[in-house]
Design a protein around this motif. Structure first.
Motif, short mmCIF file in Angstrom:
data_model
loop_
_atom_site.label_atom_id
_atom_site.label_comp_id
_atom_site.label_asym_id
_atom_site.label_seq_id
_atom_site.Cartn_x
_atom_site.Cartn_y
_atom_site.Cartn_z
N LEU A 158 0.82 -1.20 0.00
CA LEU A 158 0.00 0.00 0.00
C LEU A 158 0.86 1.26 0.00
O LEU A 158 0.57 2.22 -0.74
CB LEU A 158 -0.93 -0.02 1.22
N ARG A 159 1.93 1.26 0.78
CA ARG A 159 2.80 2.43 0.84
C ARG A 159 3.45 2.68 -0.52
O ARG A 159 3.55 3.82 -1.00
CB ARG A 159 3.87 2.23 1.91
N GLN A 160 3.89 1.61 -1.17
CA GLN A 160 4.49 1.75 -2.50
C GLN A 160 3.47 2.26 -3.51
O GLN A 160 3.77 3.16 -4.31
CB GLN A 160 5.07 0.41 -2.95
N HIS A 161 2.25 1.70 -3.46
CA HIS A 161 1.19 2.15 -4.37
C HIS A 161 0.88 3.62 -4.17
O HIS A 161 0.76 4.38 -5.14
CB HIS A 161 -0.06 1.31 -4.16
N ALA A 178 4.63 14.15 4.40
CA ALA A 178 3.75 14.11 5.57
C ALA A 178 4.42 13.30 6.68
O ALA A 178 5.22 12.39 6.40
CB ALA A 178 2.41 13.48 5.19
N PRO A 179 4.11 13.58 7.95
CA PRO A 179 4.69 12.81 9.05
C PRO A 179 4.36 11.32 8.92
O PRO A 179 3.23 10.96 8.58
CB PRO A 179 4.03 13.41 10.30
N ASN A 180 5.35 10.48 9.19
CA ASN A 180 5.18 9.05 8.99
C ASN A 180 4.04 8.47 9.83
O ASN A 180 3.25 7.65 9.36
CB ASN A 180 6.48 8.32 9.31
N ASP A 181 3.92 8.91 11.11
CA ASP A 181 2.86 8.36 11.95
C ASP A 181 1.48 8.76 11.44
O ASP A 181 0.52 8.00 11.54
CB ASP A 181 3.05 8.78 13.41
N TYR A 182 1.40 9.95 10.85
CA TYR A 182 0.13 10.41 10.26
C TYR A 182 -0.23 9.56 9.05
O TYR A 182 -1.38 9.13 8.89
CB TYR A 182 0.29 11.88 9.87
N VAL A 183 0.76 9.28 8.19
CA VAL A 183 0.52 8.45 7.01
C VAL A 183 0.11 7.04 7.43
O VAL A 183 -0.83 6.45 6.88
CB VAL A 183 1.77 8.41 6.11
N GLN A 184 0.80 6.49 8.42
CA GLN A 184 0.48 5.14 8.88
C GLN A 184 -0.94 5.06 9.42
O GLN A 184 -1.66 4.07 9.19
CB GLN A 184 1.48 4.71 9.96
N LYS A 185 -1.37 6.08 10.14
CA LYS A 185 -2.73 6.10 10.68
C LYS A 185 -3.75 6.10 9.56
O LYS A 185 -4.74 5.36 9.60
CB LYS A 185 -2.91 7.33 11.56
N LEU A 186 -3.52 6.91 8.52
CA LEU A 186 -4.45 6.96 7.40
C LEU A 186 -4.43 5.66 6.60
O LEU A 186 -5.47 5.20 6.12
CB LEU A 186 -4.12 8.15 6.50
#
Length: 213
Positions: free
Chosen positions: A125-128, A149-157
């Motif tokens: 998903l991250r690569q996509h 964007a902050p990594n923790d924010y991206v992971q949450k989304l």
């Protein structure tokens, strides 16, 4: 899709160009309770050894039941809509001669078929998301990156979405761009479409002109 021969487009380069230019696809699936449609921006992957007809990658909200209710016996269909425009009879030569003309509507579409696969995997998903963002940001002067964007924010989304992948098995294209009209009519139509302020009509004017050359 009903496609008279003079409106048929089978050249894969042309089909992929339209999908890349208009990547918001209508994903149509057969599910347990019937037919469903979702509107999704797709990452367009051109043909390769893994997918001879190309690949579509996208994502949906985890709350969207489409990824849970699929009937795997059926292919999915994704419809990509390109330029479209109303064509007035006033642009036809025959309007002045006999009046025996009627309006029509021009459009260009691609239908892409394949079996939908679920990709509930964080790395995929991250690569996509990176590829999809790069695809959409390429026209920006300073392209935005997912890593901005902050990594923790991206992971949450990311935890709220699920990936989908469609290895394509066939493509069909229909360009209804006044190919059945005379050369002069097509010149008039292109000029008429360009005379307004509608960018979509201008896109159709380009397709009509291409058919005239």
């Amino acid at each position: 899709m009903y496609t008279p021969k003079h409106f048929e487009v089978s050249d894969h380069d042309s089909l992929f160009q339209l999908m890349q230019n208009y990547p918001l696809g209508t994903l149509i699936t057969v599910e347990e309770d019937g037919i469903n449609a979702n509107h999704i921006p797709f990452e367009i992957v051109t043909p390769n050894t893994e997918a001879p007809f190309g690949m579509l990658r996208g994502h949906v909200a985890r709350a969207n039941p489409v990824w849970k209710n699929l009937n795997v016996l059926h292919e999915a269909l994704v419809v990509f809509q390109g330029p479209q425009a109303y064509i007035t009879p006033a642009w036809y030569e025959e309007k002045q001669l006999s009046g025996k003309v009627v309006p029509t509507y021009n459009f260009a579409v691609v239908h892409a078929y394949g079996r939908l696969q679920i990709k509930d995997d964080a790395q995929w998903l991250r690569q996509h998301l990176g590829h999809l963002t790069d695809q959409q940001e390429r026209q920006q002067t300073i392209p935005w990156k997912v890593d901005d964007a902050p990594n923790d924010y991206v992971q949450k989304l990311m935890s709220a979405i699920v990936g989908i992948e469609i290895p394509l098995t066939r493509l069909s294209g229909k360009w209804k761009t006044s190919q059945n009209r005379s050369q002069q009519d097509r010149i008039n139509i292109a000029a008429g479409l360009r005379s307004g302020q509608d960018a979509t009509a201008h896109g159709m004017a380009e397709l009509v002109t291409q058919q005239s050359s």
